[in-house]
Design an enzyme around this catalytic site. Structure first.
Site, PDB file in Angstrom:
ATOM      1  CG  HIS A  17      84.070  15.950 -28.014  1.00 20.38           C
ATOM      2  ND1 HIS A  17      83.540  15.125 -27.040  1.00 20.38           N
ATOM      3  CD2 HIS A  17      84.134  17.188 -27.459  1.00 20.38           C
ATOM      4  CE1 HIS A  17      83.308  15.839 -25.949  1.00 20.38           C
ATOM      5  NE2 HIS A  17      83.665  17.087 -26.172  1.00 20.38           N
ATOM      6  CG  MET A  32      90.356  13.426 -24.306  1.00 20.06           C
ATOM      7  SD  MET A  32      89.969  12.256 -22.999  1.00 20.06           S
ATOM      8  CE  MET A  32      88.331  11.726 -23.540  1.00 20.06           C
TER       9      MET A  32
HETATM   10  C1  DX5 Z   1      84.058  11.640 -22.663  1.00 17.63           C
HETATM   11  C2  DX5 Z   1      83.907  11.542 -24.167  1.00 17.63           C
HETATM   12  C3  DX5 Z   1      82.794  10.636 -24.607  1.00 17.63           C
HETATM   13  C4  DX5 Z   1      82.916   9.259 -24.057  1.00 17.63           C
HETATM   14  C5  DX5 Z   1      81.703   8.443 -24.314  1.00 17.63           C
HETATM   15  O1  DX5 Z   1      85.040  12.541 -22.362  1.00 17.63           O
HETATM   16  O2  DX5 Z   1      83.671  12.808 -24.726  1.00 17.63           O
HETATM   17  O3  DX5 Z   1      82.661  10.655 -26.011  1.00 17.63           O
HETATM   18  O4  DX5 Z   1      84.030   8.598 -24.527  1.00 17.63           O
HETATM   19  O5  DX5 Z   1      81.887   7.199 -23.719  1.00 17.63           O
HETATM   20  P1  DX5 Z   1      80.702   6.443 -22.949  1.00 17.63           P
HETATM   21  O6  DX5 Z   1      79.601   6.281 -23.924  1.00 17.63           O
HETATM   22  O7  DX5 Z   1      81.340   5.156 -22.532  1.00 17.63           O
HETATM   23  O8  DX5 Z   1      80.306   7.336 -21.802  1.00 17.63           O
HETATM   24 ZN    ZN Z   2      83.056  12.907 -26.944  1.00 19.72          ZN
END
Ligand code: DX5
Ligand code: ZN
Length: 221
Positions: A64, A35
């Site tokens: 990601h 991020m």
């Molecule tokens: C959100 C992320 C997810 C997240 C998943 O921006 O892309 O991968 O961390 O976390 P949970 O399973 O706690 O929603």
């Molecule tokens: Zn993610």
């Protein structure tokens, strides 16, 4: 169904142990949430952490990218040892070019969309993709609640995938836990990302067993 724990909610002061426990418990991939504080209102980490994780596991690294203009960093993440690199449709005017670049780098290419983005965003690129990632929360933070409309979106995306590129995996990300894993499985998800449901104050092995038990209750495997 495959499980990809997100290290976002792991105890980063003992990341190596957390990943080793997850691997021993039988997870399939490690999901890394990058991020930039611009595309999403949170900052996490970049290629140096991916590289560190690469040194402690042989599991596929599912990176990601929640960063604007991800094409700037694709090479860095590829070099760091990512196996799958996913960019957001909303993060670049040139998603096609970004996906092509990931493939040129010899990596599997994913495209992700946010909860408000029409599924049609996938249409043009689906034939090129190894992974289609449907966000089931607004990206930025772990531990949010699953957005119920995601199930129907997943079903429609599965139909699109089956028609255009049956080899592409469907991944769902956000709010996956014992109460939601069954419905995303039935809707067609091949891979479930789970952060807070797997990495929390309980052992990851126990968490995974419970998640799988909930899945089996729906006839999944
Ligand atoms: C959100 C992320 C997810 C997240 C998943 O921006 O892309 O991968 O961390 O976390 P949970 O399973 O706690 O929603
Ligand atoms: Zn993610």
């Amino acid at each position: 169904m495959r499980f990809a724990p997100s290290i976002l909610t792991a105890d980063l002061s003992r990341l190596k142990e957390a990943i080793e426990e997850a691997e021993a418990a039988g997870v399939d991939w490690i999901h890394l949430d990058v991020m930039d504080g611009i595309f999403v209102p949170n900052l996490t980490f970049g290629p140096i952490l991916v590289e560190a994780v690469r040194r402690v596991t042989a599991l596929p690294l599912d990176v990601h990218l929640m960063i604007v203009n991800p094409e700037r960093y694709l090479e860095d993440f590829a070099q760091a040892g990512a196996d799958i690199i996913t960019v957001h449709f909303e993060a670049t005017p040139h998603a096609h070019r970004a996906v092509q670049r990931v493939k040129e780098l010899g990596k599997k290419a994913g495209l992700a969309i946010n909860p408000a983005t029409p599924l049609a965003a996938f249409e043009a690129l689906l034939p090129e993709l190894d992974l289609a990632l449907l966000m089931s929360v607004n990206p930025g933070f772990g531990g949010q609640r699953y957005i119920p409309q995601s199930t129907e979106r997943l079903r429609r995306l599965k139909a699109m995938r089956d028609a255009l590129n049956p080899g592409c995996l469907l991944e769902v990300d956000g709010g996956i836990n014992r109460s939601t894993v069954g419905e995303v499985y039935l809707a067609g998800a091949d891979v479930a990302v789970a952060g807070s449901a797997l990495f929390n104050d309980r052992p990851v092995g126990e968490n995974l067993r419970e998640l799988k038990a909930a899945l089996y209750a729906f006839g999944g495997g």
